[in-house]
Scaffold this motif. Structure first.
Motif, short mmCIF file in Angstrom:
data_model
loop_
_atom_site.label_atom_id
_atom_site.label_comp_id
_atom_site.label_asym_id
_atom_site.label_seq_id
_atom_site.Cartn_x
_atom_site.Cartn_y
_atom_site.Cartn_z
N GLN A 117 -3.10 33.14 3.10
CA GLN A 117 -4.33 32.34 3.00
C GLN A 117 -4.04 30.90 3.37
OE1 GLN A 117 -5.68 31.54 -0.97
NE2 GLN A 117 -7.82 31.31 -0.37
N LYS A 118 -4.86 30.34 4.25
CA LYS A 118 -4.68 28.96 4.67
C LYS A 118 -5.19 28.00 3.58
CE LYS A 118 -5.17 29.71 9.65
NZ LYS A 118 -5.92 29.30 10.87
N PRO A 119 -4.53 26.86 3.44
CA PRO A 119 -5.11 25.86 2.53
C PRO A 119 -6.41 25.32 3.10
CG PRO A 119 -3.26 24.92 3.76
CD PRO A 119 -3.30 26.39 4.10
N SER A 120 -7.30 24.93 2.24
CA SER A 120 -8.57 24.35 2.67
C SER A 120 -9.03 23.34 1.65
CB SER A 120 -9.63 25.44 2.87
OG SER A 120 -9.89 26.10 1.65
N VAL A 121 -9.90 22.46 2.06
CA VAL A 121 -10.46 21.44 1.16
C VAL A 121 -11.63 22.07 0.41
CG1 VAL A 121 -11.61 19.21 1.00
CG2 VAL A 121 -9.74 19.54 2.63
N THR A 122 -11.56 22.03 -0.92
CA THR A 122 -12.66 22.57 -1.72
C THR A 122 -13.71 21.51 -2.04
OG1 THR A 122 -11.43 22.15 -3.78
CG2 THR A 122 -11.20 24.33 -2.76
N SER A 123 -13.29 20.25 -2.08
CA SER A 123 -14.26 19.18 -2.31
C SER A 123 -13.69 17.85 -1.87
CB SER A 123 -14.67 19.10 -3.79
OG SER A 123 -13.59 18.68 -4.59
N ALA A 124 -14.57 16.96 -1.48
CA ALA A 124 -14.20 15.58 -1.15
C ALA A 124 -15.36 14.69 -1.60
CB ALA A 124 -13.96 15.42 0.35
N SER A 125 -15.06 13.67 -2.37
CA SER A 125 -16.12 12.83 -2.91
C SER A 125 -15.62 11.40 -3.10
CB SER A 125 -16.62 13.38 -4.26
OG SER A 125 -15.56 13.47 -5.19
N ILE B 83 -0.17 21.54 5.28
CA ILE B 83 0.36 22.89 5.07
C ILE B 83 0.50 23.18 3.58
CG2 ILE B 83 1.59 22.79 7.25
CD1 ILE B 83 4.20 22.45 5.70
N ASP B 84 0.55 24.48 3.25
CA ASP B 84 0.72 24.87 1.86
C ASP B 84 2.20 25.01 1.53
OD1 ASP B 84 1.54 27.30 2.94
OD2 ASP B 84 -0.38 28.29 2.60
N THR B 85 2.49 25.44 0.32
CA THR B 85 3.87 25.51 -0.17
C THR B 85 4.47 26.90 -0.05
OG1 THR B 85 3.05 25.86 -2.43
CG2 THR B 85 3.52 23.59 -1.78
N GLU B 86 3.81 27.80 0.67
CA GLU B 86 4.33 29.15 0.83
C GLU B 86 5.66 29.11 1.59
OE1 GLU B 86 2.90 31.45 -0.73
OE2 GLU B 86 0.86 30.73 -1.04
N ALA B 87 6.48 30.15 1.39
CA ALA B 87 7.76 30.23 2.09
C ALA B 87 7.54 30.20 3.60
CB ALA B 87 8.51 31.49 1.68
N LYS B 88 6.50 30.91 4.05
CA LYS B 88 6.05 30.81 5.44
C LYS B 88 4.77 30.00 5.43
CE LYS B 88 8.11 35.05 7.26
NZ LYS B 88 7.86 36.33 7.99
N MET C 2 -3.72 24.37 7.48
CA MET C 2 -5.16 24.36 7.28
C MET C 2 -5.89 24.25 8.62
SD MET C 2 -6.03 20.45 6.01
CE MET C 2 -7.78 20.83 5.87
N ASP C 3 -7.09 24.78 8.69
CA ASP C 3 -7.99 24.51 9.81
C ASP C 3 -8.54 23.10 9.63
OD1 ASP C 3 -7.69 27.07 10.92
OD2 ASP C 3 -9.27 27.88 9.62
N ASP C 4 -8.79 22.42 10.75
CA ASP C 4 -9.38 21.09 10.66
C ASP C 4 -10.67 21.14 9.83
OD1 ASP C 4 -7.32 20.36 12.27
OD2 ASP C 4 -8.54 19.72 13.96
N TYR C 5 -10.83 20.15 8.97
CA TYR C 5 -11.97 20.13 8.05
C TYR C 5 -12.69 18.79 8.19
CZ TYR C 5 -14.41 19.65 3.52
OH TYR C 5 -15.35 19.44 2.54
N THR C 6 -14.00 18.85 8.37
CA THR C 6 -14.81 17.63 8.47
C THR C 6 -16.02 17.76 7.55
OG1 THR C 6 -14.15 17.22 10.76
CG2 THR C 6 -16.13 16.11 9.99
N THR C 7 -16.29 16.71 6.81
CA THR C 7 -17.44 16.72 5.91
C THR C 7 -18.02 15.31 5.81
OG1 THR C 7 -18.19 17.39 3.70
CG2 THR C 7 -16.11 16.20 3.81
N SER C 8 -19.25 15.23 5.37
CA SER C 8 -19.90 13.95 5.09
C SER C 8 -19.83 13.67 3.60
CB SER C 8 -21.36 13.95 5.54
OG SER C 8 -21.46 14.05 6.95
#
Length: 624
Positions: A182-190, A268-273, A277-283
């Motif tokens: 599973q790729k890391p992703s942003v769950t929130s930005a504020s 990147i995440d902390t997995e051994a492999k 993350m995919d590029d993330y853009t938000t307002s």
């Protein structure tokens, strides 16, 4: 010690769990008191008696404390407590987060928890409240042997209580442990305040990546890149975890506008492999406390009879073009409407307006009725219909403009490849009204085309011009070169010339196809894809499908069994006898899957490989 004039023992003091804090020998800075019964609901008073030198409640200098009282409030809490989340550090420790402070005896009892159906059987010393959680997060260590790679089930029994003796309902939660694709992703930005954006990820990420300023881009509502105002990135500990939440700290008042666009990438995440993350853009909504204001009033540098007024936001064109909305104070002190011969012209971006007076008027000095000492504005609105903070404004006219023209902002340059063309974007301290291509250089070369957007200038070098000589020269610079301003023909809306200067720009990786090799051996077959600069090794497992391989001699498509990075080389290994010596191997970039990127360039982040048309068409090498 007493509560409400009664000894603390009368409230069922739990001496086995009460403990001294920050203890050193016979000394301590405080004490945590635990009770077997609920303290009185409402307002209470805690009293400590006079100390005795050398006996009780004294410090290292034998100075005793004086009797004092402090008020505290116990709030009533009803209803069942709940488990909010179960997380892990992937190193044998799990964290159970409750929605309130929990009872120490029941919440820290290992037997009250099950992992995959088995009761937790670690020593009770391995079960504690996580530091700083206010007794709401239970930390259970040394349970790695009970956890399976992948999905696990954590059961919280119903005999656990909160501090008000409310029992929890038996709860089952899923927990993922170990390596995941599973790729890391942003769950929130504020926006938290006028200089902080908090970013949260869905899983643990590598802190050195998450705290690298080059992995974040932020633009204001006008599209201007303000990433250069990002000072540092702080890790934030939440529920004992400091690998998921980060605070982006900007200059004070940077975020006092209405809206900002944030882009996060490369983390990147902390997995051994590691997974990227995919590029993330938000307002994100800003503090919106700045209001509409006049930022500057200057005499035009190229016209002795004209004045330019700048606004803090993009304005409504009709309102700022309306001549009746402007006044001036003359040399006698009178405030007047603009004379009949004056003209009002808005800028292309509607962030400034130029007022030109007839030739018999002087700007910025004088004592006559034709001296323009101050310029004022009223009844104008921005593009959202907001008026000036005070409804109107009048201010002095600056004539000190010799060094105030727009200039390069260090650290904002970005180079990308668009097909076989090169594009370089750089941010200026202000927007330009007249843009002259001959002012700009990359590695000493004039661009083939240029345009501006807000404070950004984009330079393009075209592969079809002079057989791509400029592009080849820039790419041959290695990992970096300079973007510079060498002339001053470009001007802003006040006629002020652009300032000369230069800043570094990093070049994305490019292939060195003449150094590609294919080697057949008894153990395994190998293809080396060579680049012009060192590559990021941390995500080498992501490079497996960046290139496609085919043995044109046999017609067989080749699938690598592993991939690794060795400096500037991406090394693809294949099963033994995948190809033979003398076979022709075609190596082509995969346009639909590109992850190869440079090593980290300090706070500038990474540059990502973008295949040229030749890379996509492919190269052939003879296996040795």
């Amino acid at each position: 010690m007493k509560i409400n004039k009664r000894s603390i023992r009368n409230y069922g003091l739990d001496t086995s769990n009460s403990e001294l804090k920050d203890q050193c020998g016979d000394w301590a800075d405080g004490v945590d008191l635990y009770f077997d019964s609920i303290l009185p609901i409402g307002d209470n008073t805690f009293t400590i008696p006079d100390g005795t030198s050398g006996s009780k409640f004294d410090n290292g200098a034998n100075i005793p404390i004086q009797s004092q009282s402090k008020s505290f409030t116990v709030e009533s809490i009803s209803g069942k407590p709940q488990v909010e989340s179960v997380t892990t550090n992937n190193a044998g420790t799990i964290y159970i987060k409750y929605n309130r402070a929990m009872d120490q005896e029941t919440a820290l009892e290992p037997g009250n928890y099950k992992i995959n159906g088995d009761t937790v059987n670690v020593d009770s010393s391995y079960v504690t409240f996580d530091s700083g959680s206010g007794d709401s997060v239970v930390k259970i260590k040394n349970v790695g042997s009970m956890l399976d790679q992948g999905t696990n089930t954590i059961l919280v029994k119903n005999n656990i209580e909160d501090t008000f003796q409310n029992s929890i309902s038996q709860t089952s939660m899923s927990l993922y442990y170990g390596s995941s694709s599973q790729k890391p992703s942003v769950t929130s930005a504020s926006v938290l305040d006028d200089n902080t954006i908090r970013v949260k990820f869905n899983k643990d990420v590598v802190r050195s990546y998450a705290t690298n300023k080059g992995n974040y881009t932020i633009t204001d509502s006008e599209g201007n890149n303000i990433s250069y105002k990002l000072n540092n990135i702080n890790t934030i500990t939440v529920d004992g975890n400091n690998n998921r939440t980060f605070d982006l700290k900007f200059d004070d008042n940077t975020l006092n506008g209405s809206k900002y666009n944030l882009t996060v990438k490369n983390i990147i995440d902390t997995e051994a492999k590691a997974n990227v993350m995919d590029d993330y853009t938000t307002s994100v909504s800003g503090m919106d406390t700045s209001g509409l204001s006049v930022t500057e009033i200057v005499k035009r540098a190229d016209n002795d009879h004209a004045v330019t007024m700048f606004f803090s936001k993009t304005m409504d064109d009709d309102s700022i073009s309306n001549k009746s909305n402007y006044v001036f104070r003359d040399g006698t002190g009178q405030v007047k409407s603009l004379p009949g011969g004056a003209t009002v012209t808005s800028s292309y971006d509607d962030k400034s307006v130029t007022i030109e007076f007839s030739s018999n008027y002087t700007i910025g000095s004088g004592s006559s009725s034709t001296s323009v000492i101050q310029l004022g504005v009223k009844d104008v609105v921005d593009q959202d219909g907001n008026s000036l903070d005070l409804g109107s404004y009048i201010g002095d006219i600056s004539t000190d403009y010799s060094s105030d023209g727009p200039g390069l902002i260090s650290g904002t340059s970005q180079m990308t490849f668009s097909g076989d063309d090169i594009k370089v974007k750089v941010s200026l301290t202000g927007s330009l009204d007249i843009l002259d291509m001959n002012d700009f250089r990359v590695d000493g070369y004039t661009p083939d085309s240029i345009f501006s957007s807000g404070n950004d200038v984009i330079l393009t070098y075209k592969s079809g011009v002079k057989n791509g000589e400029k592009i080849d020269a820039i790419k041959n610079c290695g990992e970096s070169t300079n973007v510079s301003i060498v002339n001053s023909n470009s001007v802003d809306s006040a006629g002020r010339s652009i300032r000369t200067g230069s800043t570094i720009v990093y070049i994305p990786p490019t292939t060195k196809s003449d150094q590609f090799t294919a080697v057949s051996s008894s153990n395994n077959d190998t293809v080396n894809v060579v680049f012009n600069q060192s590559l990021d090794k941390d995500i080498q497992n992501q490079y497996s499908d960046d290139f496609e391989f085919k043995d044109t001699t046999t017609g067989k498509t080749l699938s690598p069994t592993s991939v690794s990075v060795d400096g500037k080389n991406v090394v693809y290994k294949f099963s033994s006898s995948s190809f033979d010596k003398g076979d022709t191997i075609k190596i082509s970039a995969n346009s639909s899957s590109i992850n190869i990127r440079s090593e980290k360039h300090g706070n500038y982040g990474y540059t990502t490989y973008s295949p040229s048309s030749d890379d996509l068409d492919g190269y052939t090498v003879t296996a040795k």
